[in-house]
Write an enzyme that holds these catalytic residues in place. Structure first.
Site, short mmCIF file in Angstrom:
data_model
loop_
_atom_site.label_atom_id
_atom_site.label_comp_id
_atom_site.label_asym_id
_atom_site.label_seq_id
_atom_site.Cartn_x
_atom_site.Cartn_y
_atom_site.Cartn_z
N GLU A 86 14.87 6.76 32.55
CA GLU A 86 13.54 6.20 32.29
C GLU A 86 13.01 5.53 33.54
O GLU A 86 13.71 4.71 34.14
CB GLU A 86 13.60 5.17 31.15
N TYR A 88 4.50 6.09 32.96
CA TYR A 88 5.85 6.20 32.39
C TYR A 88 6.35 7.63 32.57
O TYR A 88 5.62 8.59 32.34
CB TYR A 88 5.86 5.85 30.90
#
Length: 402
Positions: A207, A119
């Site tokens: 993101e 991530y």
């Protein structure tokens, strides 16, 4: 403002952020052509991804066909079948709620060989007034869940305003992902390029979840989410043109056209307030009094007949609204003028009809507040005036329960 994944990836490529090959598609034929185009470039596996402004697409299901929002296809024919099952159907995910969202576009991408998922996210940390870059080895998982259950698995670096991301910071973040050798170098370049894109596009959040390490040691963004600061869109014309109004709430679009700041919520008390801070305090007070706000509506510092009328029209289009609380502080604007605007707006035939069973509570404070209250009290309209915010919120809950 939000954009779709395929738009985000096209934008990120402009800043040398590595993404897999992909082509957007609006019809089944487009999807087939996209797969054939990728096949010519060497793709042997494809991913068909529904494009909606909501997360959780991989776990979501369409209402009619029951198809997942992200489908792995092993051939062009399977891409066609996946496109047929998604386009025109309604996809329900954890973020859309039961209503779901209609799938009107797809993104066909190269199905890369994934070795590991990570991530990476960038946003503004308002507590420190600095951009913060976050990485985690827990890719493919909701970052909120990671933050709650295993916060130690999120590593952060803050970037000093006016300075670029430092090379040692990018290296620390890549080390935190457990990478070494060529993948480490590629991750450092990826993070640096991502931060450059964040600043150059006036993004409010980027993101990448997941960021993938492939079998060929490439580091690429398998998914990409980008949100932008609406106040900066005047200097981001190309990005502003990416706006997909079909993904936005119609009432919010109407409010925007009337220069009102409106966000629909799930309650039954319509709110009309001047000033964002006062609006937040008003919603808090409604909840303390036992009610639930149905919206956030800031009419700005120059409330007049037109803004009040437009505010009423937008609030009353929400069938869940059972009462309306108007809370105005007269600083720039005089309360007696606002009161006159409320009286004139309420006399509008289209608004009167909808207000037959919707009580209005008005609280005015500040410049000429007494004069404004007197105008409301003597208007003969079904409007209840209040002095204290606590009193106004309690009047609303009493009116709803009556």
């Amino acid at each position: 403002m939000n954009i779709h994944e395929y738009q985000a990836k096209e934008l990120l490529k402009q800043y040398q952020v590595a993404v897999p090959d992909g082509v957007s598609a609006f019809t089944v034929d487009d999807a087939v052509k996209a797969a054939e185009e990728l096949e010519k470039k060497g793709a042997t596996l494809f991913v068909v991804k529904a494009q909606i402004h909501a997360g959780g697409r991989g776990k979501g299901r369409t209402k009619s066909s029951g198809a997942k929002g992200v489908i792995l296809a092993k051939s062009v024919e399977e891409v066609k079948e996946a496109a047929e099952s998604l386009l025109g159907d309604t996809l329900v995910t954890v973020q859309t709620g039961e209503a779901g969202k209609k799938v009107e576009r797809l993104y066909i991408t190269d199905g890369v060989d994934i070795e590991q998922e990570y991530y990476v996210g960038i946003t503004l940390d308002r507590t420190r007034n600095q951009n913060v870059i976050m990485v985690s080895t827990e890719g493919g998982v909701e970052i909120e869940k990671v933050a709650e259950e295993t916060p130690e698995k999120i590593v952060k670096e803050w970037v000093e305003p006016g300075l670029p991301l430092q090379a040692n910071q990018a290296r620390r973040l890549a080390f935190a992902l457990g990478l070494s050798g060529e993948p480490f170098k590629k991750a450092v370049r990826f993070i640096a390029a991502l931060h450059k894109a964040f600043e150059a596009t006036d993004a409010s959040i980027i993101e990448i979840n997941p960021l993938a390490l492939t079998g060929s040691n490439d580091v690429v963004a398998l998914d990409a989410k980008m949100n932008f600061d609406d106040n900066a869109l005047y200097r981001q014309k190309a990005i502003a043109e990416m706006r997909d109004e079909s993904e936005e709430d119609p009432l919010e679009l109407e409010a925007d056209a009337s220069d009102l700041n409106y966000i629909k919520l799930d309650g039954n008390v319509g709110c009309m307030v001047n000033g964002a801070g006062l609006a937040m305090a008003t919603m808090d007070m409604i909840k303390l009094a036992g009610g639930e706000p149905a919206n956030f509506l800031d009419v700005g510092g120059t409330a007049n007949v037109d803004t009040v009328r437009n505010g009423f029209r937008i609030i009353l289009q929400d069938p869940s609204v059972e009462a309306i609380l108007i809370n105005i502080f007269g600083g720039i604007v005089r309360c007696d003028r606002v009161a006159g605007g409320i009286i004139e707006a309420v006399k509008d035939p289209a608004i009167i009809k909808k207000l037959e069973n919707v009580p209005i509570i008005v609280r005015l404070q500040g410049t000429n507040a007494d004069e404004g209250k007197e105008l409301i009290d003597q208007s003969g309209l079904n409007v209840i005036s209040a002095v204290l915010l606590k009193e106004a919120a309690e009047e609303v809950t009493r009116a709803i329960s009556a």
